[in-house]
Design a protein around this motif. Structure first.
Motif, mmCIF file in Angstrom:
data_model
loop_
_atom_site.group_PDB
_atom_site.id
_atom_site.type_symbol
_atom_site.label_atom_id
_atom_site.label_comp_id
_atom_site.label_asym_id
_atom_site.label_seq_id
_atom_site.Cartn_x
_atom_site.Cartn_y
_atom_site.Cartn_z
ATOM 1 N N GLY A 32 0.591 -1.280 0.166
ATOM 2 C CA GLY A 32 0.003 -0.245 0.132
ATOM 3 C C GLY A 32 0.632 1.061 -0.326
ATOM 4 N N SER A 33 2.127 1.621 -0.202
ATOM 5 C CA SER A 33 3.274 2.686 -0.113
ATOM 6 C C SER A 33 2.932 3.072 -1.572
ATOM 7 C CB SER A 33 4.384 2.468 0.398
ATOM 8 O OG SER A 33 5.369 3.164 0.065
ATOM 9 N N MET A 34 3.230 4.572 -1.965
ATOM 10 C CA MET A 34 3.779 4.732 -2.325
ATOM 11 C C MET A 34 5.324 4.682 -3.112
ATOM 12 S SD MET A 34 0.606 7.413 -4.090
ATOM 13 C CE MET A 34 -0.819 7.168 -4.583
ATOM 14 N N CYS A 35 5.999 4.797 -1.985
ATOM 15 C CA CYS A 35 7.786 4.927 -1.972
ATOM 16 C C CYS A 35 7.720 3.053 -1.956
ATOM 17 C CB CYS A 35 7.267 5.727 -0.683
ATOM 18 S SG CYS A 35 7.592 7.233 -0.675
ATOM 19 N N THR A 36 9.013 2.932 -2.341
ATOM 20 C CA THR A 36 9.903 2.015 -2.766
ATOM 21 C C THR A 36 11.164 2.446 -2.164
ATOM 22 O OG1 THR A 36 9.646 0.068 -4.154
ATOM 23 C CG2 THR A 36 10.512 2.076 -5.045
ATOM 24 N N GLN A 37 12.010 1.186 -2.550
ATOM 25 C CA GLN A 37 13.478 1.191 -2.338
ATOM 26 C C GLN A 37 14.188 1.787 -3.266
ATOM 27 O OE1 GLN A 37 13.258 -3.419 -3.311
ATOM 28 N NE2 GLN A 37 14.943 -2.475 -2.524
ATOM 29 N N ALA A 38 15.089 2.527 -2.969
ATOM 30 C CA ALA A 38 15.863 3.381 -3.990
ATOM 31 C C ALA A 38 17.008 2.765 -4.855
ATOM 32 C CB ALA A 38 16.289 4.453 -3.267
ATOM 33 N N HIS A 39 16.962 3.538 -5.711
ATOM 34 C CA HIS A 39 18.174 1.984 -7.084
ATOM 35 C C HIS A 39 19.290 2.511 -5.764
ATOM 36 C CE1 HIS A 39 20.987 1.213 -10.220
ATOM 37 N NE2 HIS A 39 19.950 0.644 -10.463
ATOM 38 N N LEU A 237 12.779 6.410 -8.957
ATOM 39 C CA LEU A 237 13.834 5.832 -8.023
ATOM 40 C C LEU A 237 15.051 6.400 -6.608
ATOM 41 C CD1 LEU A 237 13.940 2.601 -9.483
ATOM 42 C CD2 LEU A 237 12.335 3.326 -7.793
ATOM 43 N N ALA A 238 14.675 7.820 -6.988
ATOM 44 C CA ALA A 238 15.583 8.509 -5.987
ATOM 45 C C ALA A 238 15.105 8.268 -4.614
ATOM 46 C CB ALA A 238 15.772 9.990 -5.873
ATOM 47 N N PRO A 239 15.761 8.184 -3.620
ATOM 48 C CA PRO A 239 16.039 8.373 -2.036
ATOM 49 C C PRO A 239 15.355 8.986 -1.501
ATOM 50 C CG PRO A 239 18.526 8.107 -2.543
ATOM 51 C CD PRO A 239 17.311 8.983 -4.054
ATOM 52 N N ILE A 240 14.137 8.679 0.036
ATOM 53 C CA ILE A 240 14.132 9.336 0.074
ATOM 54 C C ILE A 240 14.461 10.510 1.175
ATOM 55 C CG2 ILE A 240 12.555 9.550 2.377
ATOM 56 C CD1 ILE A 240 10.696 6.726 1.611
ATOM 57 N N ALA A 285 21.451 12.282 -10.027
ATOM 58 C CA ALA A 285 22.125 10.536 -10.641
ATOM 59 C C ALA A 285 21.341 10.249 -11.841
ATOM 60 C CB ALA A 285 23.122 10.147 -9.761
ATOM 61 N N ILE A 286 20.620 9.587 -10.956
ATOM 62 C CA ILE A 286 19.149 8.582 -11.526
ATOM 63 C C ILE A 286 18.108 8.818 -12.256
ATOM 64 C CG2 ILE A 286 17.404 8.662 -9.920
ATOM 65 C CD1 ILE A 286 18.687 6.077 -10.056
ATOM 66 N N MET A 287 18.496 10.143 -12.907
ATOM 67 C CA MET A 287 17.645 10.750 -13.571
ATOM 68 C C MET A 287 18.519 10.014 -14.983
ATOM 69 S SD MET A 287 15.853 13.864 -12.585
ATOM 70 C CE MET A 287 15.006 13.798 -14.627
ATOM 71 N N LYS A 288 20.200 10.913 -14.835
ATOM 72 C CA LYS A 288 21.170 10.471 -16.019
ATOM 73 C C LYS A 288 21.089 9.218 -16.538
ATOM 74 C CE LYS A 288 23.065 14.725 -16.408
ATOM 75 N NZ LYS A 288 23.491 14.854 -17.973
ATOM 76 N N TYR A 289 20.887 8.138 -15.427
ATOM 77 C CA TYR A 289 21.029 6.527 -15.236
ATOM 78 C C TYR A 289 20.587 6.356 -16.078
ATOM 79 C CZ TYR A 289 21.947 1.835 -13.957
ATOM 80 O OH TYR A 289 22.253 0.483 -13.963
#
Length: 385
Positions: A32-39, A237-240, A285-289
């Motif tokens: 039920g979470s809108m968050c997830t583990q960051a890359h 997928l960025a960190p909180i 970084a993650i958007m570039k990746y």
């Protein structure tokens, strides 16, 4: 606080024991979470920038440049060539900033003192916080039969005190997209600030549209849209914590600015003073990746899992509240109370949430949920009946 220093290993042992009480995204039980583990790459970059403070950007010019580049990139994603804004803690702070900008703008240019904001009944609770903090009255627009904001209800709610209209691109409970193009016209014609809360949908709708999904327009290509909330720490997928607020015009930041004479910049528009630069760096970084191609594949995979779950739920006798538009599935069983069903799933160690409008079990298909997890969930749902 302890009187004497404690050995690092003892501290880590205690922390490990406490950490075991947390649910782990990788287990696939958090539904039920809108968050997830960051890359992992985003986490790596985040740690490199832990000592940066964007609240005093003259001391961290490189990190401020990174934030500017991130805002520019997200703006381009949302059809805006010259974007203004900030990377903030999340959707709540971004929404509060948007409503503060709307209120201050209406005060300065329209002389509105006792303002009102029009929000749909499906709006995130952060707007209640915003109204409370900013001394604004909430006027709730009705939803139509498809659980989206009713356009006529918005039109009827407008008054000479309206400082902002809000619509949602990816509602928290059902993942639906409001008729934003129609609301944009109303806002533009009435010269009213229009904010789109795309905290959930902002990092998936553009990529799904590029992949051929027929989804409504929600971004700055609509002339009435003044600001958009988009959260990199959800599907990005960025960190909180990594939320984003994007403004069409710099003047919306200017009307919120307060003097900050002892810092390296003399005005500040954000709500918080000290702001961690790590969130901007990790998002950059993650958007570039991933790039557009990578995010498009991720978004399509989430929708594949969404369609798999929705179809199989129907086949085993469950009823969908609506056909999923984004990666959220809400459902009930015709022969069991929703709260009872939620408790049965809780007893089986599934962490679901219950939507209120309408009452239903709500599953958010984030990156940590794999098809193997969904198959296990479906087997348990079969066993319940």
């Amino acid at each position: 606080m302890d009187e004497k220093p404690i050995d690092k290993q003892d501290i880590l042992k205690e922390l490990d024991e406490l950490h075991k009480l947390d649910y782990d995204y990788v287990d696939g039980r958090i539904l039920g979470s809108m968050c997830t583990q960051a890359h992992p790459f985003a986490k790596e970059v985040y740690c490199k920038f832990l000592d940066t403070n964007l609240g005093d950007p003259g001391l961290f010019k490189g990190t401020k440049t990174i934030e500017n580049k991130v805002i520019e990139s997200i703006g381009e994603l949302l059809s805006l060539d010259n974007a203004y804004g900030n990377i903030v803690t999340g959707g709540t702070e971004a929404n509060i900033m948007a409503i503060r900008a709307a209120r201050n703008h209406a005060r300065k240019y329209k002389g509105i003192v006792d303002g009102e904001i029009i929000i749909p009944d499906s709006a995130h609770f952060s707007f209640k916080k915003a109204a409370d903090m900013l001394n604004l009255k909430i006027v709730e627009a009705k939803l139509d039969d498809d659980y989206r904001i009713d356009v006529d209800s918005v039109r009827e709610a407008i008054s000479d005190k309206t400082v902002a209209i809000v619509a949602i691109a990816g509602t928290t409970e059902l993942g639906l997209i409001d008729p934003i193009e129609e609301i944009s016209k109303i806002a533009f014609e009435n010269n009213i600030y229009f904010h789109v809360d795309a905290a959930f949908g902002g990092f998936s709708i553009p990529f799904l549209k590029e992949a051929g999904y027929d989804l409504p327009v929600f971004d700055f290509s609509l002339p009435g849209v003044c600001s958009i909330t988009v959260d990199p720490h959800k599907m990005g997928l960025a960190p909180i914590p990594a939320g984003g607020i994007i403004f069409r015009k710099e003047e919306y930041l200017d009307v919120m600015a307060v003097d900050s004479p002892y810092l390296t910049v003399k005005t500040q528009s954000t709500i918080v003073g000290t702001r961690l630069g790590a969130s901007s760096a990790a998002t950059f970084a993650i958007m570039k990746y991933f790039g557009k191609e990578g995010y498009s594949k991720l978004a399509q995979n989430l929708m594949d899992n969404t369609e798999f779950l929705a179809q199989n739920l129907k086949e085993i006798g469950y009823e969908l509240v609506c056909e999923p538009e984004l990666n959220i599935v809400a459902f009930n069983h015709p022969d069991m109370d929703t709260d009872v069903l939620a408790q049965k799933l809780e007893d089986l160690n599934w962490k679901v949430s219950v939507a209120k409008c309408p009452v239903s079990i709500r599953i958010v298909l984030m990156n940590h949920i794999k098809k193997s997890h969904l198959k296990e969930l479906l087997e348990d749902l079969k066993e319940i009946f």
